[in-house]
Structures are given as structure tokens and as C-alpha cells.
Design a protein around this motif. Sequence first.
Motif, PDB file in Angstrom:
ATOM      1  N   LYS A 179      24.902  36.778  70.527  1.00  0.00           N
ATOM      2  CA  LYS A 179      25.218  35.337  70.502  1.00  0.00           C
ATOM      3  C   LYS A 179      26.384  35.034  71.440  1.00  0.00           C
ATOM      4  N   ILE A 180      27.164  36.043  71.799  1.00  0.00           N
ATOM      5  CA  ILE A 180      28.251  35.837  72.758  1.00  0.00           C
ATOM      6  C   ILE A 180      27.589  35.566  74.116  1.00  0.00           C
ATOM      7  N   PRO A 181      27.977  34.483  74.813  1.00  0.00           N
ATOM      8  CA  PRO A 181      27.307  34.157  76.083  1.00  0.00           C
ATOM      9  C   PRO A 181      27.443  35.286  77.104  1.00  0.00           C
ATOM     10  N   HIS A 182      26.456  35.435  77.949  1.00  0.00           N
ATOM     11  CA  HIS A 182      26.455  36.403  79.043  1.00  0.00           C
ATOM     12  C   HIS A 182      26.727  37.828  78.545  1.00  0.00           C
ATOM     13  N   THR A 183      25.917  38.195  77.568  1.00  0.00           N
ATOM     14  CA  THR A 183      25.990  39.515  76.944  1.00  0.00           C
ATOM     15  C   THR A 183      24.575  40.094  76.929  1.00  0.00           C
ATOM     16  N   ALA A 184      24.445  41.395  77.166  1.00  0.00           N
ATOM     17  CA  ALA A 184      23.101  41.989  77.149  1.00  0.00           C
ATOM     18  C   ALA A 184      23.125  43.304  76.395  1.00  0.00           C
ATOM     19  N   LEU A 185      21.987  43.636  75.800  1.00  0.00           N
ATOM     20  CA  LEU A 185      21.837  44.905  75.089  1.00  0.00           C
ATOM     21  C   LEU A 185      21.530  46.000  76.105  1.00  0.00           C
ATOM     22  N   ASN A 186      22.183  47.140  75.974  1.00  0.00           N
ATOM     23  CA  ASN A 186      21.834  48.312  76.784  1.00  0.00           C
ATOM     24  C   ASN A 186      20.911  49.201  75.968  1.00  0.00           C
ATOM     25  N   GLY A 187      19.797  49.609  76.590  1.00  0.00           N
ATOM     26  CA  GLY A 187      18.855  50.473  75.881  1.00  0.00           C
ATOM     27  C   GLY A 187      17.705  49.666  75.303  1.00  0.00           C
ATOM     28  N   ASP A 188      16.835  50.360  74.609  1.00  0.00           N
ATOM     29  CA  ASP A 188      15.621  49.736  74.100  1.00  0.00           C
ATOM     30  C   ASP A 188      15.865  49.133  72.716  1.00  0.00           C
ATOM     31  N   ARG A 189      15.210  48.020  72.474  1.00  0.00           N
ATOM     32  CA  ARG A 189      15.435  47.339  71.198  1.00  0.00           C
ATOM     33  C   ARG A 189      14.855  48.134  70.014  1.00  0.00           C
ATOM     34  N   SER A 190      13.708  48.762  70.216  1.00  0.00           N
ATOM     35  CA  SER A 190      13.086  49.423  69.058  1.00  0.00           C
ATOM     36  C   SER A 190      13.090  50.950  69.119  1.00  0.00           C
ATOM     37  N   SER A 191      12.901  51.533  70.317  1.00  0.00           N
ATOM     38  CA  SER A 191      12.908  52.989  70.394  1.00  0.00           C
ATOM     39  C   SER A 191      14.366  53.438  70.511  1.00  0.00           C
ATOM     40  N   ARG A 192      15.081  53.308  69.397  1.00  0.00           N
ATOM     41  CA  ARG A 192      16.532  53.393  69.408  1.00  0.00           C
ATOM     42  C   ARG A 192      17.027  54.072  68.141  1.00  0.00           C
ATOM     43  N   LEU A 193      18.072  54.867  68.264  1.00  0.00           N
ATOM     44  CA  LEU A 193      18.656  55.513  67.087  1.00  0.00           C
ATOM     45  C   LEU A 193      19.077  54.456  66.072  1.00  0.00           C
ATOM     46  N   PRO A 194      18.894  54.748  64.781  1.00  0.00           N
ATOM     47  CA  PRO A 194      19.160  53.742  63.751  1.00  0.00           C
ATOM     48  C   PRO A 194      20.588  53.186  63.782  1.00  0.00           C
ATOM     49  N   GLY A 195      21.570  53.988  64.187  1.00  0.00           N
ATOM     50  CA  GLY A 195      22.955  53.514  64.102  1.00  0.00           C
ATOM     51  C   GLY A 195      23.578  53.094  65.422  1.00  0.00           C
ATOM     52  N   ASN A 196      22.784  53.022  66.496  1.00  0.00           N
ATOM     53  CA  ASN A 196      23.379  52.796  67.828  1.00  0.00           C
ATOM     54  C   ASN A 196      23.303  51.338  68.296  1.00  0.00           C
ATOM     55  N   VAL A 197      24.469  50.828  68.700  1.00  0.00           N
ATOM     56  CA  VAL A 197      24.545  49.516  69.342  1.00  0.00           C
ATOM     57  C   VAL A 197      25.316  49.706  70.640  1.00  0.00           C
ATOM     58  N   ASN A 198      24.782  49.196  71.748  1.00  0.00           N
ATOM     59  CA  ASN A 198      25.513  49.277  73.019  1.00  0.00           C
ATOM     60  C   ASN A 198      25.227  48.004  73.794  1.00  0.00           C
ATOM     61  N   VAL A 199      26.281  47.241  74.049  1.00  0.00           N
ATOM     62  CA  VAL A 199      26.096  45.970  74.750  1.00  0.00           C
ATOM     63  C   VAL A 199      27.057  45.900  75.931  1.00  0.00           C
ATOM     64  N   CYS A 200      26.707  45.099  76.925  1.00  0.00           N
ATOM     65  CA  CYS A 200      27.677  44.854  77.983  1.00  0.00           C
ATOM     66  C   CYS A 200      27.954  43.371  78.096  1.00  0.00           C
ATOM     67  N   PHE A 201      29.197  43.072  78.455  1.00  0.00           N
ATOM     68  CA  PHE A 201      29.680  41.699  78.552  1.00  0.00           C
ATOM     69  C   PHE A 201      30.075  41.434  79.990  1.00  0.00           C
TER      70      PHE A 201
END
Length: 396
Positions: A277-299
Motif C-alpha cells: 500500500k506504500i506508493p512506489h513499492t514492489a514485491l521481490n520474488g514470486d507471490r505464490s512459489s515462496r517460502l511461508p515466512g519470507n517478505v522482500n520488498v523494494c521502495f
Amino acid sequence: MKIYADNAATTKMRKCAIDAMLPYYDGIYANPSSLHTPGQIAAEAVRAARERMAAAIGCLPREIYFTSGGSESDNWAIASAAEAGARKNKKHIISCAIEHHAVLHTLNKLEKRGYEITLLPVSENGIVRAEDVEASIRTDTALVTIMFANNEIGTIQPIAEIGKICRDKGVTFHTDAVQAVGHIGINVKEQNIDMLSLSAHKFGGPKGIGALYIRSGLPVTNLIDGGAQERGKRAGTENVPAIVGMAAALDECLKDMNKDAAKLIKLRDRLIDGLLKIPHTALNGDRSSRLPGNVNVCFEGIEGESLLLLLDAKGVYASSGSACTSGSLDPSHVLLAIGRPHSVAHGSLRLTLSADATEKEIDYIINAVTDVVAYLRNMSPVWHDLLEGKAQYVIQ
Ligand SMILES: *Cc1c(COP(=O)(O)O)cnc(C)c1O
């Protein structure tokens, strides 16, 4: 609030692991190679732990070699396959661009010694294409080494598919499964894996202990010469307490795996949705083929280091995608490999959750990151240039 969200770096030890270890420091301290009764009790503990480790990944106990952790297992697996390959004049190795440095630096060394390394690219969500692996295999290919799940962006690779291709073509297949073991289901026989690296401290066990699975029948290079431990391939008195603790931690992980994964996926997705929801932010990596506990975003318009320091002050312990803290200004090779430009790769944030995280903590993290990003952007000349149209946004 204090929230440790750096579980890909290391995990808190499970209580069952500590409890299992203590007797082996205190009463049962004998050397497992000793023939007396206490020695044989220690040897029995190592034997039982080996059996449990083997059962956890679907191999035979004699296919498990205890090591000091993931790095050692990766080094050993690659060295073993490279040496076996060289004996048959096979000096080509296939890997991918987002491997851990324990793999990449080992491959660099081999390259200097005359091996040819093919580093496959990954898709923009960080996934290796099995068809690329297949197309790269040559008659002189000695090894394919592709990680099970990535430590930075959490992507899970199509390991069973790659395993099948390698088995059909008769090429040895190693996987660095350090981030996967204890977190997602693994069966080396079903997935056609020949060698697999794991490390206890990534799943609630102690640091400095891990294992390498080597399918029986494959040649194994002597790693440490000396006594007869680990079938004479890796000498040195076994770290009995750590071995016992690792097996106890992994047993508990497997028992809780489905429940923990379901919980983590909900928390992970809540965190991803909140951060995006933070403007101009993107997820790094795949949305579903992803480790259950991993979040990686770039701003856009953020320096990862400043972000980390301000989050630290708010009690959120995370990690970033650049290695400035370790004395280098290079952004993460993983983020570059998925096509993030340097500026954006520097503004990335990795949050890796444990199964005891709560929704309240997730919401606290979302608020803390939202505030810190707004604060940093407000002071950033780069951000003001973007706002005034003097520069172009990379992340829309
Ligand atoms: C942590 C990690 C390693 C290194 O493991 P150690 O036990 O710390 O040596 C290797 N590969 C991956 C993917 C990791 O996450």
C-alpha cells in the motif's frame, strides 16, 4: 514492541532442541568413538539422530554426513562432484545466478581451476526455468546445483522437475536446501535429489551444525582426513550435543510444518499487502512459489541501510538487500538478477517471520515501515526530484 524478523539469517533455538542437548554437555560427554559404556551411549545418540535426519528428508542413515553447517555442505558437495567429474573429463557445472555465496564462491574457485560454469538466469520473479537446465546439460556436465529456496527473496525452485531432468540425463544434482528444510516438504528420493545441504540454525537448531546428504553410490571426496567419523570422509570428534539438538529441532519442525506454514502464509500475505500500500513499492520474488515466512520488498527513493537503522530503533529487526554493512557497496546479486536496477535494489527490505509471530506484530511492522519510508523520502533529494518530475520512477 521488539520483533525479530530476520529468521532467514538465523532462528531462535527451539526449546526441545536445547533440552535435548543439555544432557550431552553435562552427563553424557564421552567421545562416541570410545568403546566404554558412556562412549557407546553417546554413539547411540549420534546413530539415532542420523536416523531421524535421514527419515526427515527421505534417505538412508548412511547417506547423511554431519558437517558444520550449510556453507561446509555446499563446499563439500560441489568439490565432490567436481572431482568425480574431472576423473571422467567432465568439467562443466550448471548453477544459477541467485545462489548463496557458499555456492557461487565455490564455483568461482573452480572456474579459476579450469572448470566451465554456466550460471542460468532467473525469471523476473526469481525462478529458474527447468527447460533452461535441460537445454544447458552437455555430455561433459559434471553437476547441476540449484538451490531449493532462495534466502533473500524466498522463491521456491521447481526442484522435482530439475531432479527428474538430471536423473534422466545421468547428471549429478545437488540442491542447497538450507532455507527449505524444516519449512517445506522435502523427499530426496521422490524429488530425484543426489546431494542436499542443510543447516540446523535455520530451523530452530544450534549454529555450527548441518548435514550433507549424498546418495549412496555417488563418489565422496574426503573433506577432512583423520579418524573414521562420517565413514572416514570427514574426520573429527562428532559435535554430539549439536547433532542431537539438530535432530530434535527438525523432528518438531516436521510435526508442526503444515500448521506453521498455514499460519505463516496468512501473516506473510497480510504483511505483503500492507507494505504494497506504500506508493512506489514492489514485491521481490514470486507471490505464490515462496517460502511461508519470507517478505522482500523494494521502495523507490530509499536507502536500505537508513531504513534498517530506523526500524531497529522502533524494535523491528530486519535485513536489507545491499551489503554496505559488510564493507561493500554492491547491491544484492539476487535483486540484480531479477532485474532490479542498482538504485532500487539498495532500497529493499527483507522481513522473515517465525511461526510465533502475531497479527498484532505484523500490523506494528506495517505501521513502522510506512512511517519510516515516508520520513526518509521526505528528506531525500532523489525523492523530491521524482515528485517534481525531474526524474522517472522505476517502480510505478
Ligand atoms: C544460511 C545459508 C547458508 C549457509 O549456512 P551456514 O550454516 O550459516 O553456513 C547456505 N545457503 C543458504 C541458502 C543459506 O540461507
